[in-house]
Design a protein around this motif. Structure first.
Motif, PDB file in Angstrom:
ATOM      1  N   GLY A 399      36.358  54.753  31.181  1.00  0.00           N
ATOM      2  CA  GLY A 399      35.408  54.438  32.159  1.00  0.00           C
ATOM      3  C   GLY A 399      35.539  53.179  32.688  1.00  0.00           C
ATOM      4  O   GLY A 399      34.283  53.279  33.554  1.00  0.00           O
ATOM      5  N   ASP A 400      35.039  51.514  31.364  1.00  0.00           N
ATOM      6  CA  ASP A 400      34.915  50.293  31.933  1.00  0.00           C
ATOM      7  C   ASP A 400      35.599  50.408  33.099  1.00  0.00           C
ATOM      8  O   ASP A 400      37.151  50.116  33.548  1.00  0.00           O
ATOM      9  CB  ASP A 400      34.942  49.315  31.000  1.00  0.00           C
ATOM     10  N   PRO A 401      35.027  50.096  34.842  1.00  0.00           N
ATOM     11  CA  PRO A 401      35.682  49.805  36.090  1.00  0.00           C
ATOM     12  C   PRO A 401      36.261  48.486  36.436  1.00  0.00           C
ATOM     13  O   PRO A 401      37.428  48.418  36.718  1.00  0.00           O
ATOM     14  CB  PRO A 401      33.930  49.561  36.578  1.00  0.00           C
ATOM     15  N   ARG A 402      36.435  47.372  35.055  1.00  0.00           N
ATOM     16  CA  ARG A 402      38.045  46.529  34.577  1.00  0.00           C
ATOM     17  C   ARG A 402      39.298  47.110  34.148  1.00  0.00           C
ATOM     18  O   ARG A 402      39.717  46.403  34.676  1.00  0.00           O
ATOM     19  CB  ARG A 402      37.045  45.754  34.042  1.00  0.00           C
ATOM     20  N   ARG A 403      38.953  48.208  33.205  1.00  0.00           N
ATOM     21  CA  ARG A 403      40.343  48.656  33.413  1.00  0.00           C
ATOM     22  C   ARG A 403      40.922  49.096  34.743  1.00  0.00           C
ATOM     23  O   ARG A 403      40.526  49.574  35.583  1.00  0.00           O
ATOM     24  CB  ARG A 403      40.123  49.539  32.675  1.00  0.00           C
ATOM     25  N   GLY A 404      42.619  48.204  34.466  1.00  0.00           N
ATOM     26  CA  GLY A 404      43.972  48.320  35.854  1.00  0.00           C
ATOM     27  C   GLY A 404      43.111  47.667  36.777  1.00  0.00           C
ATOM     28  O   GLY A 404      44.181  47.692  37.538  1.00  0.00           O
ATOM     29  N   ARG A 405      42.415  46.651  36.250  1.00  0.00           N
ATOM     30  CA  ARG A 405      42.400  45.102  37.816  1.00  0.00           C
ATOM     31  C   ARG A 405      43.472  44.310  37.851  1.00  0.00           C
ATOM     32  O   ARG A 405      44.230  44.119  38.626  1.00  0.00           O
ATOM     33  CB  ARG A 405      40.636  44.440  37.585  1.00  0.00           C
ATOM     34  N   SER A 406      43.575  43.939  36.662  1.00  0.00           N
ATOM     35  CA  SER A 406      44.478  43.090  36.025  1.00  0.00           C
ATOM     36  C   SER A 406      46.405  43.974  36.687  1.00  0.00           C
ATOM     37  O   SER A 406      47.428  42.900  37.683  1.00  0.00           O
ATOM     38  CB  SER A 406      45.193  42.948  35.081  1.00  0.00           C
ATOM     39  N   GLN A 407      46.523  45.276  36.374  1.00  0.00           N
ATOM     40  CA  GLN A 407      47.609  46.052  36.988  1.00  0.00           C
ATOM     41  C   GLN A 407      47.557  45.935  37.969  1.00  0.00           C
ATOM     42  O   GLN A 407      48.385  46.012  39.186  1.00  0.00           O
ATOM     43  CB  GLN A 407      47.582  47.449  36.498  1.00  0.00           C
ATOM     44  N   ALA A 408      46.007  46.357  39.119  1.00  0.00           N
ATOM     45  CA  ALA A 408      46.018  45.980  40.907  1.00  0.00           C
ATOM     46  C   ALA A 408      46.386  44.689  40.825  1.00  0.00           C
ATOM     47  O   ALA A 408      47.612  44.909  42.424  1.00  0.00           O
ATOM     48  CB  ALA A 408      44.590  46.828  40.983  1.00  0.00           C
ATOM     49  N   LEU A 409      45.991  43.914  40.853  1.00  0.00           N
ATOM     50  CA  LEU A 409      46.434  42.100  41.069  1.00  0.00           C
ATOM     51  C   LEU A 409      48.029  42.049  41.232  1.00  0.00           C
ATOM     52  O   LEU A 409      48.421  41.759  42.273  1.00  0.00           O
ATOM     53  CB  LEU A 409      45.690  41.773  40.328  1.00  0.00           C
ATOM     54  N   LEU A 410      48.676  42.940  39.720  1.00  0.00           N
ATOM     55  CA  LEU A 410      50.159  42.180  39.859  1.00  0.00           C
ATOM     56  C   LEU A 410      50.665  43.226  41.195  1.00  0.00           C
ATOM     57  O   LEU A 410      51.310  42.514  41.620  1.00  0.00           O
ATOM     58  CB  LEU A 410      50.514  43.211  38.017  1.00  0.00           C
ATOM     59  N   LYS A 411      50.382  44.221  40.979  1.00  0.00           N
ATOM     60  CA  LYS A 411      51.002  45.331  42.413  1.00  0.00           C
ATOM     61  C   LYS A 411      50.562  44.520  43.646  1.00  0.00           C
ATOM     62  O   LYS A 411      51.619  44.465  44.417  1.00  0.00           O
ATOM     63  CB  LYS A 411      50.173  46.458  42.344  1.00  0.00           C
TER      64      LYS A 411
END
Length: 417
Positions: A399-411
């Motif tokens: 639920g932490d909004p920071r989860r997934g940010r690195s994946q999004a930037l990689l994409k």
């Protein structure tokens, strides 16, 4: 008294309100405990068939929602005219009970709860679903401190007919009108209506009471639609000016004058949420300076960070947070290489003091990745982000909004390649 509903064995009543009653139940088909909500369609008479169709449509839509802050919907239907939803059983306490026991909450805790709600709304609105009945009793805090938003789709299923005021509909209750947007009461619900309700909840978290409390549903509607919101300062001193301004914006009468989206609200609330990089530490000035930097004033924020670091009595962890802030200001001012060097220097000390899995360490690593992209070092950035992606999944709570940010930037980097 124990009874059954189809295959579900109702074991104990968990609560009841204007829309129905919630039971804990056993689902023998899956060997799990669930929550069963039985809706109270009294007052609809011959309209029950229409209500049932609408309820089943909304249940199908909301059962597709998949977010850590939304309980899963397992089943729904109608048995002998009784409408029901079967949901994930969420342990914890309703926010209404917490407010009854504790009154107004600390600023960082209030902002954190509101940000979690905004995160859920951002997701739901992105799926084309508006909650319509956001209020403390629909917000559950779990024993681990996570927030769950209950009852998506229920208010939509029981929505009054166009032109019918909500407070004269058969399902209306004064407790709902306390948090209802002016346009929603007359059947014009939009995503910004949820933001108004969130503003009412945040106001109550900070002030210990909602903005309007008249007992009459009609008078409550009149106040929401026409009366100025009582200033928060009249209930409590020391609320940061930016947070007061955000609450005022959420409670604008005209939905077009509220913040543009729940995503924007979530970002704005981050300035007062303890995320350990800038706001979760002892010195209250850190949150104010971070808000100044995020609002587009890096030069002024840089001066204030430097003044704070020179102040007496500031702890080492606070100094590290201020140094991160200085680096981000320097980067915003166009001195990217200098900012990168500063962050790398801070990172080594943060790892030593806080440990490699601390959220502040993960945040600094992410900002280094962003700066590497800006300096053209894309290969180094992608290597860093790939490692960070796994560490964030492991160390940040669900639920932490920071989860997934690195994946999004990689994409994004992959698309650019």
């Amino acid at each position: 008294m124990r009874r059954s509903l189809g295959r579900y064995e109702l074991t104990r009543e968990l609560g009841r309100g204007g829309m129905g009653v919630v039971w804990e139940a056993h689902d023998p088909g899956h060997e799990r405990q669930v929550a069963v909500k039985l809706l109270a369609p009294r007052g609809y008479g011959s309209e029950l068939t229409t209500l049932e169709r609408r309820f089943l449509r909304e249940a199908r839509l909301t059962s597709r929602l998949s977010h850590p802050g939304i309980p899963a919907v397992y089943d729904h239907g109608s048995i002998e005219g009784e409408l029901y939803l079967v949901m994930e059983l969420v342990p914890g306490r309703g926010l209404d009970a917490i407010l009854d026991d504790e009154g107004m909450l600390p600023v960082d805790r209030a902002a954190g709860i509101a940000r979690s709600v905004a995160d859920v709304l951002a997701y739901a609105h992105g799926q084309g679903i508006v909650h319509r009945d956001l209020k403390p009793s629909n917000l559950m805090i779990t024993p681990s401190g996570e927030l769950k938003v209950l009852d998506f789709g229920v208010a939509a299923a029981l929505e009054p007919h166009p032109g019918e005021t909500r407070f004269t509909a058969a399902n209306a209750t004064p407790g709902t009108v306390v948090y209802m947007a002016p346009e929603q009461a007359v059947g014009k619900t939009v995503p910004a209506s949820d933001l108004y309700s969130l503003g009412c909840v945040l106001y109550e978290l900070l002030a210990g009471r909602p903005p309007f409390t008249d007992g009459s549903p009609f008078m409550l509607y009149h106040q929401h639609a026409n009366e100025p919101v009582p200033p928060l300062a009249g209930h409590r001193h020391g609320i940061p000016p930016g947070l007061r301004k955000l609450v005022e914006g959420l409670l604008e009468k005209n939905p077009e004058e509220r913040p543009a989206s729940a995503t924007e609200v979530r970002a704005l609330l981050s300035a007062w949420v303890p995320d350990r990089v800038v706001t979760g530490l002892a010195h209250p000035k850190l949150a104010e300076i971070a808000a100044l930097r995020r609002s587009g004033h890096p030069a002024r924020a840089l001066e204030e960070y430097e003044e704070l670091m020179d102040a007496s009595g500031i702890g080492r962890v606070d100094v590290l947070a201020a140094r991160v802030g200085v680096a981000l200001c320097v980067g915003a001012l166009g001195r990217t290489r200098e900012a990168l060097d500063r962050l790398k220097s801070v990172l080594a000390e943060q790892r030593s003091l806080l440990g490699p899995g601390d959220p502040a360490v993960l945040d600094t690593r992410y900002e280094i990745g962003v700066l590497l992209v800006r300096t053209g070092e894309r290969h180094a950035a992608m290597e860093l982000l790939r490692r960070l992606e796994g560490d964030e999944d492991r160390d940040l709570p669900v639920g932490d909004p920071r989860r997934g940010r690195s994946q999004a930037l990689l994409k994004r980097l992959d698309r650019m390649s």
